[in-house]
Design a protein around this motif. Structure first.
Motif, mmCIF file in Angstrom:
data_model
loop_
_atom_site.group_PDB
_atom_site.id
_atom_site.type_symbol
_atom_site.label_atom_id
_atom_site.label_comp_id
_atom_site.label_asym_id
_atom_site.label_seq_id
_atom_site.Cartn_x
_atom_site.Cartn_y
_atom_site.Cartn_z
ATOM 1 N N VAL A 229 0.841 -1.207 0.000
ATOM 2 C CA VAL A 229 0.000 0.000 0.000
ATOM 3 C C VAL A 229 0.871 1.250 0.000
ATOM 4 O O VAL A 229 1.799 1.383 0.809
ATOM 5 N N ASP A 230 0.548 2.182 -0.899
ATOM 6 C CA ASP A 230 1.319 3.430 -1.018
ATOM 7 C C ASP A 230 0.671 4.596 -0.287
ATOM 8 O O ASP A 230 1.370 5.479 0.227
ATOM 9 N N TYR A 231 -0.661 4.631 -0.258
ATOM 10 C CA TYR A 231 -1.399 5.723 0.376
ATOM 11 C C TYR A 231 -2.647 5.152 1.048
ATOM 12 O O TYR A 231 -3.144 4.096 0.657
ATOM 13 N N ILE A 232 -3.144 5.881 2.043
ATOM 14 C CA ILE A 232 -4.427 5.515 2.645
ATOM 15 C C ILE A 232 -5.307 6.759 2.721
ATOM 16 O O ILE A 232 -4.820 7.869 2.991
ATOM 17 N N ILE A 233 -6.578 6.574 2.439
ATOM 18 C CA ILE A 233 -7.526 7.682 2.481
ATOM 19 C C ILE A 233 -8.080 7.808 3.898
ATOM 20 O O ILE A 233 -8.552 6.832 4.479
ATOM 21 N N VAL A 234 -8.009 9.009 4.442
ATOM 22 C CA VAL A 234 -8.653 9.313 5.718
ATOM 23 C C VAL A 234 -9.996 9.953 5.397
ATOM 24 O O VAL A 234 -10.054 11.031 4.794
ATOM 25 N N SER A 235 -11.066 9.273 5.758
ATOM 26 C CA SER A 235 -12.403 9.762 5.465
ATOM 27 C C SER A 235 -13.276 9.623 6.707
ATOM 28 O O SER A 235 -12.840 9.122 7.744
ATOM 29 N N ASN A 236 -14.515 10.062 6.590
ATOM 30 C CA ASN A 236 -15.359 10.207 7.778
ATOM 31 C C ASN A 236 -16.706 9.501 7.632
ATOM 32 O O ASN A 236 -17.743 10.041 8.021
ATOM 33 N N HIS A 237 -16.681 8.288 7.073
ATOM 34 C CA HIS A 237 -17.952 7.567 7.041
ATOM 35 C C HIS A 237 -18.497 7.420 8.454
ATOM 36 O O HIS A 237 -19.702 7.497 8.680
ATOM 37 N N CYS A 238 -17.605 7.206 9.395
ATOM 38 C CA CYS A 238 -17.973 7.138 10.807
ATOM 39 C C CYS A 238 -16.749 7.547 11.622
ATOM 40 O O CYS A 238 -15.658 7.738 11.075
ATOM 41 N N VAL A 239 -16.924 7.671 12.934
ATOM 42 C CA VAL A 239 -15.805 8.064 13.793
ATOM 43 C C VAL A 239 -14.677 7.034 13.715
ATOM 44 O O VAL A 239 -13.495 7.380 13.676
ATOM 45 N N SER A 240 -15.051 5.759 13.688
ATOM 46 C CA SER A 240 -14.034 4.707 13.615
ATOM 47 C C SER A 240 -13.212 4.824 12.346
ATOM 48 O O SER A 240 -11.993 4.585 12.354
ATOM 49 N N ASP A 241 -13.857 5.170 11.248
ATOM 50 C CA ASP A 241 -13.165 5.338 9.965
ATOM 51 C C ASP A 241 -12.046 6.363 10.107
ATOM 52 O O ASP A 241 -10.893 6.122 9.712
ATOM 53 N N ILE A 242 -12.375 7.513 10.685
ATOM 54 C CA ILE A 242 -11.370 8.564 10.852
ATOM 55 C C ILE A 242 -10.232 8.095 11.750
ATOM 56 O O ILE A 242 -9.042 8.213 11.409
ATOM 57 N N CYS A 243 -10.584 7.560 12.925
ATOM 58 C CA CYS A 243 -9.559 7.148 13.897
ATOM 59 C C CYS A 243 -8.627 6.092 13.313
ATOM 60 O O CYS A 243 -7.396 6.211 13.401
ATOM 61 N N VAL A 244 -9.209 5.061 12.718
ATOM 62 C CA VAL A 244 -8.404 3.953 12.213
ATOM 63 C C VAL A 244 -7.499 4.400 11.069
ATOM 64 O O VAL A 244 -6.315 4.058 11.014
ATOM 65 N N SER A 245 -8.058 5.156 10.133
ATOM 66 C CA SER A 245 -7.265 5.610 8.985
ATOM 67 C C SER A 245 -6.107 6.484 9.432
ATOM 68 O O SER A 245 -4.987 6.377 8.917
ATOM 69 N N GLU A 246 -6.363 7.370 10.390
ATOM 70 C CA GLU A 246 -5.285 8.230 10.897
ATOM 71 C C GLU A 246 -4.216 7.408 11.620
ATOM 72 O O GLU A 246 -3.023 7.679 11.479
#
Length: 379
Positions: free
Chosen positions: A92-109
């Motif tokens: 993996v070269d990049y990961i998208i930080v998005s906000n489908h839910c709070v967990s999405d943001i926390c985990v991606s970050e």
């Protein structure tokens, strides 16, 4: 469901992509990420659609408390441990930080910060009105700019239009899975592989669908027909095995891994190469009325859809339809609305099982008992 062969094949597939010089952008899968923009910029969009287990959840507790969504915990565990069949995550070269839910943001970050993967940002409005549509387009343009800064050139409107058409055709073919005469587990295998490999799998998908049309595989009349809603059944998750062992068969996947994903198409007659392609992606976002991200009306839309599907199923098949609302533990989006969904549908005569669980092996017996009791109750 053992998906080791699928993951092994996918590892080889991604290695070939890397050898071709194609970079990989991963993201916690949800229904508003513009994968067409990723594709048009020459990247491969990697949906993180992998289930968990005790080991993966435990590995995440160095970064998040156990009260976080079990799927989110498992995603962190995958990047932390990188088990044998998931070594492709090293690509993996990049990961998208998005906000489908709070967990999405926390985990991606967390994945970006602690596993040294550069982040791309893409935020989605929670409301659905004219202002939110304008905001969504601004996010699309910003995301386009982020991709362009990486590749060092502009992404042409023509390339975006071509990617929209490519994913449109892919999703339209996936829609045909809904009507195939086959077990739910076989449908899910086909959906998993298709969503993982993307449009590169289209030719094989067309052949497989035609094979199933030519040689239907009807399920036993003794099994109970079930619509699955709520959280998706991810790759390497045994939930569908428990349902089938208990005497049920999922005939429709009302989840993101399923109809929520491949029903999102733009009509070909609206794809005008003279117009801004981002407006087409905004239109698709506007028409996404069944996803659990936007408020306030998605729940009413979901109830209406399930009722209509249940009525048509009884009319066309002469069989009653049960509903299993699959809730991954600590998934706020699904758990918060579960009581309303169950009460509203049962008032209309549709029996619902709210089934909350994490990925612990210890839960298997209890889950089996609840599923068997629910299916036995269906008359």
């Amino acid at each position: 469901m053992d998906d080791s062969n699928l993951l092994s094949d996918f590892t080889l597939f991604l290695k070939e992509k890397k050898q071709e010089g194609i970079k990989i952008i991963a993201y916690l899968s949800h229904d508003n990420i513009p994968e067409e923009l990723i594709d048009s910029a020459g990247f491969f969009p990697l949906k993180l659609i992998f289930g968990g287990n005790d080991e993966l959840m435990d590995a995440s507790h160095d970064y998040l408390p156990p009260s976080m969504c079990a799927f989110a915990q498992s995603c962190i565990g995958l990047f932390s441990i990188k088990p044998n069949y998931y070594k492709f995550l090293e690509l993996v070269d990049y990961i998208i930080v998005s906000n489908h839910c709070v967990s999405d943001i926390c985990v991606s970050e967390i994945i970006s910060k602690y596993f040294n993967i550069p982040r791309l940002n893409f935020y989605v409005p929670y409301t659905m009105n004219e202002n939110s549509l304008k905001y969504y387009k601004l996010e699309l343009q910003d995301f386009r700019n982020q991709l362009e800064s990486i590749i060092g050139r502009k992404i042409s409107d023509e390339d975006i239009h071509n990617s929209i058409l490519k994913f449109n055709n892919f999703k339209k073919k996936l829609l045909e899975i809904n009507e195939l005469e086959m077990s739910g587990s076989e449908k899910l295998k086909l959906i998993h592989k298709s969503m993982l490999f993307g449009p590169d799998f289209l030719n094989d998908l067309e052949s497989l669908i035609q094979q199933f049309k030519d040689n239907p595989q009807p399920v036993s009349n003794t099994s109970k027909d079930v619509l699955l809603t709520g959280c998706s059944i991810f790759i390497n998750d045994n939930m569908i095995d428990l349902i089938e062992e208990g005497g049920g068969n999922i005939v429709f996947f009302d989840t993101w891994i399923g109809n929520h994903y491949y029903s999102q198409v733009v009509e070909n007659n609206l794809i005008d190469v003279k117009k801004d392609p981002l407006d087409l992606l905004v239109l698709r976002f506007k028409n996404n009325i069944y996803g659990d991200h936007s408020v306030p009306d998605f729940l009413e839309q979901k109830v209406s859809f399930i009722l209509k599907y249940s009525e048509n199923h009884a009319k066309n098949r002469g069989r009653k339809l049960g509903v299993i609302n699959h809730i991954i533990k600590f998934c706020d989006h699904i758990s918060l609305m579960s009581s309303f969904l169950k009460d509203t549908l049962q008032e209309k005569g549709v029996q619902v099982l709210n089934l909350e669980r994490d990925y612990s092996r210890a839960n298997r017996g209890q889950l089996s008992t609840r599923i068997e009791a629910y299916l036995e109750m269906m008359k």
